[in-house]
Motif scaffolding. Sequence first.
Motif, PDB file in Angstrom:
ATOM      1  N   VAL B 338       4.730   6.677   8.285  1.00  0.00           N
ATOM      2  CA  VAL B 338       3.341   6.289   7.991  1.00  0.00           C
ATOM      3  C   VAL B 338       3.232   5.931   6.517  1.00  0.00           C
ATOM      4  O   VAL B 338       2.641   4.920   6.133  1.00  0.00           O
ATOM      5  N   TRP B 342       2.408   2.407   4.825  1.00  0.00           N
ATOM      6  CA  TRP B 342       1.321   2.295   3.852  1.00  0.00           C
ATOM      7  C   TRP B 342       1.793   1.579   2.584  1.00  0.00           C
ATOM      8  O   TRP B 342       1.138   0.667   2.083  1.00  0.00           O
ATOM      9  N   LEU B 370      -4.171   3.053   6.568  1.00  0.00           N
ATOM     10  CA  LEU B 370      -2.970   3.889   6.460  1.00  0.00           C
ATOM     11  C   LEU B 370      -3.101   4.925   5.353  1.00  0.00           C
ATOM     12  O   LEU B 370      -2.604   6.056   5.476  1.00  0.00           O
ATOM     13  N   HIS B 374      -2.699   8.725   6.274  1.00  0.00           N
ATOM     14  CA  HIS B 374      -1.628   9.545   5.709  1.00  0.00           C
ATOM     15  C   HIS B 374      -2.172  10.724   4.921  1.00  0.00           C
ATOM     16  O   HIS B 374      -1.610  11.817   4.947  1.00  0.00           O
ATOM     17  N   PHE B 420       2.810   8.941  14.110  1.00  0.00           N
ATOM     18  CA  PHE B 420       1.353   8.869  13.949  1.00  0.00           C
ATOM     19  C   PHE B 420       0.706  10.029  14.711  1.00  0.00           C
ATOM     20  O   PHE B 420      -0.205  10.677  14.218  1.00  0.00           O
TER      21      PHE B 420
END
Lengths: 164, 439
Positions: B338, B342, B370, B374, B420
């Motif tokens: 993730v 990002w 993202l 995160h 995720f």
Amino acid sequence: MLSDRLKAKFDSVIARYPLKRSAIVPLLLFAQDEIGYVSDEAVEEIARRVGVNPIEVIEDIGYYSMLHRQPVGKFHLQVCTNISCMLRGGEKIFEHCAKELGIEHKQTTPDGLFSLEEVECLGACCGAPAMQVNYDFYENVTPEKLDALLADLRKKDQGSRIKD
Amino acid sequence: MADYRNPMLGSPLEVKVLTRRFDLANSASIAVYVAHEGYQALKKAFGMKPDEVINEVKKSNLRGRGGAGFNAGMKWSFVPGQTTKPKYVVSNADESEPGTCKDRVLMEYDPHQLIEGIVIAGYAIQSHQGYIYIRGEYRYLMDILDRAIEEAYAQGYLGKNILGSGFDFDLATHTGAGAYECGEETALLNSLEGLRGYPRVKPPFPALIGLYGCPTIINNVETLSNVPHIISHGGDWYAKLGTPNNGGTRLFCLSGHIERPGIYELPMGFPLRQMIEDVGGGVWHGKKLKCVIPGGSSCPVLTADEIDVPMDFDSLARIGSMLGSGGVVILDEDTCMVKAAWRIMKFYAHESCGWCVPCREGTHWLKTLLERFHSDGGMPDDPDTALDVSYNILGKTLCPLGDAAAMPMISILKKFRHEFEEHLKLGSCPYEKRAVNVA
Ligand SMILES: Cc1cc2nc3c(=O)[nH]c(=O)nc-3n(C[C@H](O)[C@H](O)[C@H](O)COP(=O)(O)O)c2cc1C
Ligand code: FES
């Protein structure tokens, strides 16, 4: 006042192109290298030489990330945090710079010596984490190497101040 | 160059064509270049018809090293033979694709190889002017190239009546000033004309209407650096170095979580597993592999189960990815996908030129989503939203920068969906503390 050396450089760069306005971005960068930023005077001079309206030159400045209209530090630290550098500690290097210098992204120390910028891939991914001080590359940077580098730059600055 | 470490560690598995002179002292000088076969190909080319030069390059199966992998000889053949307009050769030295740092060493250690390639390309399409568009951060390389160009003029390899052939060719460097988008060929042309680097609508392609509205070929530094070798040793010889349809060698940049990061010249089609394990010494700290970005951050990512693949354009396309620009980035088992996604989206959001809406809006949406996901776990439908946004960028933008953001995003959402879910379940990042990415 732009130096004679810079003006001569302008002439030789403009002569490379069939269309003078092609020279705008290089001229802006060369002017910035000498002055420290793109001054109003530089904008006017470049516009006059390539035969465009100053607003067209200003339009370009907003697009290119290396061009700035305000002075930055004498030593401009550009730390890459993009993927290859991130994977090898680039963010820590950036944070270390910020902590040591007491400034954040796109800020300059009060004495004008250092400025800091988090930048995108510098083309030094195999030497990650990487950074540039002005145009010089530093690769495989560690917090320890960074401390030594900052001390070195401070010393260099004193040297040059004593000289002039 | 303060503390600049030469990233050419070397490996016995390398096949050195482009990098063969790199170890020589003063390899950037014209004296060393000429003493080691330099400018011989140009002499040979002048003995051939321009069409024959193009055919030799076609035969070599040299494909563009800038990312798209288009057949170079084919591209050159699109330039009209009969025209009253001037023609241009532009070398793309904007090198800004994250993970890619190979053009830099080609210009640093062998600038004349590039210059010779450009002059031969110029002769092949009967152009008389070339430019090398160099990213602004590579100032020291511009200095090296300016010096090399000066030497080449002084010794008659540039300028009027080169080597008595009657062919004239001028070459100059041009600096950018910080913009990934200016590596896209039509944005590059606008930038070279002194404008903001916005892309142009294609068609028309630059081969017909390019720089100043004139026929132009744009090739990557590595692509053009190959040309002297193709002319000297023949297209067939070059084609055989690689795999069918994928001629020659390639400079691969191994970076990220690898034991021996560096730039290695390997034959096209070299197996990815062997590249990681034998050339790069395996994943660092004895860790397991999680993911490979095979050709710069724009490529769909590969999982650890997908690395039994020959590294050429067609083989990677077959498994739904791309060979791209040669930037092979290794991600170990403790990397948060993730976070990686990002960081990549943050890059595209920063570099989107803002000219078309799906890219300008989409990249920012992805980055913002993202970032939130995160840092605080995000919302259950975030992954689907991200997928939806990605598909609304893909194929809907003026230039491929939008695709370059959407493709890795989609691949990460599909192949690492479970990460995720883990974030959602935990409400925070499960990997943050495990990673050892200390420098
Ligand atoms: C957003 C974007 C950035 C690009 N950056 C580069 C680059 O830095 N260098 C490069 O050679 N090609 C880059 N390309 C590819 C060029 O558009 C073009 O395909 C290439 O220069 C053609 O040369 P080649 O056929 O020799 O690869 C980029 C493409 C896109 C869409
Ligand atoms: S990712 Fe940092 S230099 Fe390329």
